[in-house]
Design an enzyme around this catalytic site. Structure first.
Site, mmCIF file in Angstrom:
data_model
loop_
_atom_site.group_PDB
_atom_site.id
_atom_site.type_symbol
_atom_site.label_atom_id
_atom_site.label_comp_id
_atom_site.label_asym_id
_atom_site.label_seq_id
_atom_site.Cartn_x
_atom_site.Cartn_y
_atom_site.Cartn_z
ATOM 1 N N PHE A 63 64.371 40.616 25.448
ATOM 2 C CA PHE A 63 65.887 39.718 26.129
ATOM 3 C C PHE A 63 66.915 39.668 25.151
ATOM 4 O O PHE A 63 68.211 40.379 25.368
ATOM 5 C CB PHE A 63 65.597 38.893 27.184
ATOM 6 C CG PHE A 63 66.567 39.230 28.079
ATOM 7 C CD1 PHE A 63 67.020 39.771 29.403
ATOM 8 C CD2 PHE A 63 67.748 38.070 27.730
ATOM 9 C CE1 PHE A 63 68.426 39.188 30.492
ATOM 10 C CE2 PHE A 63 68.607 37.507 28.641
ATOM 11 C CZ PHE A 63 68.939 38.349 29.757
ATOM 12 N N LYS A 65 67.756 39.669 21.387
ATOM 13 C CA LYS A 65 67.296 40.054 20.166
ATOM 14 C C LYS A 65 67.607 39.249 19.742
ATOM 15 O O LYS A 65 67.210 38.891 18.102
ATOM 16 C CB LYS A 65 67.783 41.748 20.405
ATOM 17 C CG LYS A 65 66.690 42.452 21.127
ATOM 18 C CD LYS A 65 66.909 43.651 20.433
ATOM 19 C CE LYS A 65 66.002 45.048 21.143
ATOM 20 N NZ LYS A 65 64.763 44.780 21.039
ATOM 21 N N GLY A 113 63.232 50.125 18.735
ATOM 22 C CA GLY A 113 62.631 50.295 16.947
ATOM 23 C C GLY A 113 63.604 48.890 15.924
ATOM 24 O O GLY A 113 63.795 49.334 15.286
ATOM 25 N N PHE A 114 63.224 48.001 16.829
ATOM 26 C CA PHE A 114 63.893 47.230 16.266
ATOM 27 C C PHE A 114 64.771 46.902 16.095
ATOM 28 O O PHE A 114 65.701 46.300 14.997
ATOM 29 C CB PHE A 114 62.714 46.990 14.907
ATOM 30 C CG PHE A 114 61.672 45.955 14.797
ATOM 31 C CD1 PHE A 114 61.162 45.443 16.509
ATOM 32 C CD2 PHE A 114 60.566 45.789 14.193
ATOM 33 C CE1 PHE A 114 59.669 45.127 16.668
ATOM 34 C CE2 PHE A 114 59.534 45.556 14.877
ATOM 35 C CZ PHE A 114 58.998 44.976 15.688
ATOM 36 N N ASN A 139 60.931 35.626 17.409
ATOM 37 C CA ASN A 139 59.195 36.919 16.827
ATOM 38 C C ASN A 139 60.311 37.590 16.045
ATOM 39 O O ASN A 139 61.570 38.315 15.744
ATOM 40 C CB ASN A 139 59.601 37.604 18.781
ATOM 41 C CG ASN A 139 59.285 38.931 18.602
ATOM 42 O OD1 ASN A 139 59.214 39.691 17.823
ATOM 43 N ND2 ASN A 139 57.994 38.553 19.798
ATOM 44 N N SER A 173 54.593 46.079 18.178
ATOM 45 C CA SER A 173 55.442 47.351 18.752
ATOM 46 C C SER A 173 55.204 48.841 18.668
ATOM 47 O O SER A 173 54.878 48.991 17.807
ATOM 48 C CB SER A 173 57.103 47.024 18.323
ATOM 49 O OG SER A 173 57.926 48.277 18.882
ATOM 50 N N ASN A 175 57.188 51.086 18.615
ATOM 51 C CA ASN A 175 58.951 52.093 18.541
ATOM 52 C C ASN A 175 58.988 52.006 16.443
ATOM 53 O O ASN A 175 59.388 52.204 16.524
ATOM 54 C CB ASN A 175 59.441 51.602 19.127
ATOM 55 C CG ASN A 175 59.128 51.584 20.557
ATOM 56 O OD1 ASN A 175 58.987 52.754 20.781
ATOM 57 N ND2 ASN A 175 60.090 50.161 21.268
ATOM 58 N N THR A 176 57.898 51.418 15.842
ATOM 59 C CA THR A 176 58.334 51.450 14.438
ATOM 60 C C THR A 176 56.561 52.259 14.204
ATOM 61 O O THR A 176 55.480 51.369 13.856
ATOM 62 C CB THR A 176 58.608 50.024 13.937
ATOM 63 O OG1 THR A 176 59.441 49.234 14.351
ATOM 64 C CG2 THR A 176 58.728 50.118 12.060
ATOM 65 N N LYS A 214 51.421 38.806 18.195
ATOM 66 C CA LYS A 214 51.700 39.139 19.601
ATOM 67 C C LYS A 214 51.033 40.944 19.619
ATOM 68 O O LYS A 214 50.819 41.050 17.851
ATOM 69 C CB LYS A 214 52.682 39.896 19.930
ATOM 70 C CG LYS A 214 53.366 40.468 21.078
ATOM 71 C CD LYS A 214 54.931 40.104 21.351
ATOM 72 C CE LYS A 214 55.182 41.235 23.086
ATOM 73 N NZ LYS A 214 56.624 40.382 23.544
#
Length: 367
Positions: A63, A65, A113-114, A139, A173, A175-176, A214
């Site tokens: 939320f 970042k 993607g971070f 994080n 994640s 997305n990486t 995580k």
């Protein structure tokens, strides 16, 4: 006031691209009048990782970042706030569009993607505007093009040790490319060894900061066994269960369901709660867990606690229910405690884990 503004703005925001709407929300939170902080009911307080939490409800990473509003989110009633994911160097992330609403499902799919401003910018912002009202989690992630992913996490420990209450090592994640490979036994053992060594060095000047890992909800039980075994051997401080899922439940109705990325929100609840319960049974009280995924009510929050969570986090549900949801959940938790005759929320932790893991529990039965 903020809840009324959010209710009024929601139809307008839903006409916009989801990512644009999110940026406007962050901007609004920076200037909107917020309610005064009120004392929390002590029945909701919990202790975890050596930290005290006035209530168990936290803001999940993603939320905020770039740590633009952690103090503002604490004012809305969260018991703790987690910012990021933050990588050493700024990166743009994946091309837009990369965030999709599934309004019929109260869900979202993202493939960010971070994307973030990087360690230096986020750290400077937290120095200038520290979050002191509640515990603050940082994080941490790795840059997409890094040659040493574990080294990126180590850098994060050193950079944020002076402002963090705890760290989350995000290896889940979707997305990486290749990031989830860090959940493998050998890679995870090396990563945690290096991160914890960095934490111990930083502890000499900034005190010992808890390190949490995580994990994904899509793990096999054998993979979960290996992760928990490594986590226990390395004596980390906790696990967060879970990140978004790459699976797509057949119940999805939203037109964007075919988009690639991680699914969050209501459809993630069952999968993430079963994974939470399986994790709780394997951890055997060696460290606490944070439950994430599909929390949108007091009932879903309490189900996570019964499944083994000491703390819980949400994000996607606020897109659909607004900030009033925070107070609604806390009031609802107190009501459930009265109904179930629990003097303290902490006494409910894990009481339903065996049933959730065995498939005998459901949200309906937890009401």
């Amino acid at each position: 006031m903020i809840s009324r503004l959010a209710k009024w703005a929601r139809p307008l925001l839903f006409r916009l691209d989801p990512e644009t709407a999110h940026h406007l929300t962050i901007a609004a939170l920076q200037i909107a009048p917020l309610p005064k902080s009120v004392p929390e009911d002590p029945r909701l307080s919990v202790e975890a990782f050596g930290l005290s939490f006035s209530n168990p409800l936290g803001l999940a990473a993603g939320f905020d970042k770039n740590a633009q509003v952690p103090d503002r989110m604490a004012r809305l009633g969260f018991g703790f706030v987690e910012v990021g994911t933050v990588t050493p160097r700024p990166q743009a992330g994946n091309p837009r569009p990369r965030l999709f609403r599934l309004a019929q499902d109260e869900a979202a799919i993202n493939r960010f993607g971070f994307n973030n401003e990087g360690h230096a910018s986020v750290h400077q912002r937290l120095l200038a505007h520290p979050c002191t009202a509640v515990p603050l989690g940082i994080n941490l992630g790795a840059n997409k093009d890094t040659e040493d992913r574990a080294g990126d996490y180590v850098q994060g420990i050193g950079r944020f040790a002076d402002v963090a209450s705890y760290f989350t090592i995000n290896v889940s994640s979707p997305n990486t490319p290749g990031l989830r490979d860090l959940q493998g036994a050998q890679a995870l053992d090396d990563l945690l060894a290096r991160v914890l060594a960095a934490r111990d060095v930083a502890s000499e000047h900034h005190g010992r900061k808890p390190v949490l890992l995580k994990i994904a909800p899509d793990l096999t039980l054998n993979e979960l066994d290996a992760i928990v075994s490594t986590a226990r051997q390395k004596k980390i401080d906790g696990l967060i269960v879970s990140n978004t899922t790459v699976t797509r439940p057949p119940s999805l109705r939203g037109a964007a369901q075919s988009e690639t990325g991680g699914l969050s929100g209501k459809p993630l609840f069952d999968l993430s709660t079963r994974m939470l319960a399986e994790t709780y049974l394997r951890v055997e009280d060696q460290f606490p867990l944070i439950g994430v995924g599909g929390i949108d009510s007091a009932e879903t929050a309490f189900a996570k606690i019964e499944a083994g969570a000491t703390l819980v986090q949400l994000y996607t549900a606020m897109v659909f229910h607004g900030p009033a949801l925070i107070g609604d959940i806390k009031r609802g938790l107190l009501r459930i405690l009265d109904e179930k005759n629990y003097p303290l929320l902490a006494e409910a932790i894990g009481t339903g884990a065996a049933d959730w893991a065995a498939g005998k529990a459901s949200l309906t039965r937890c009401r």
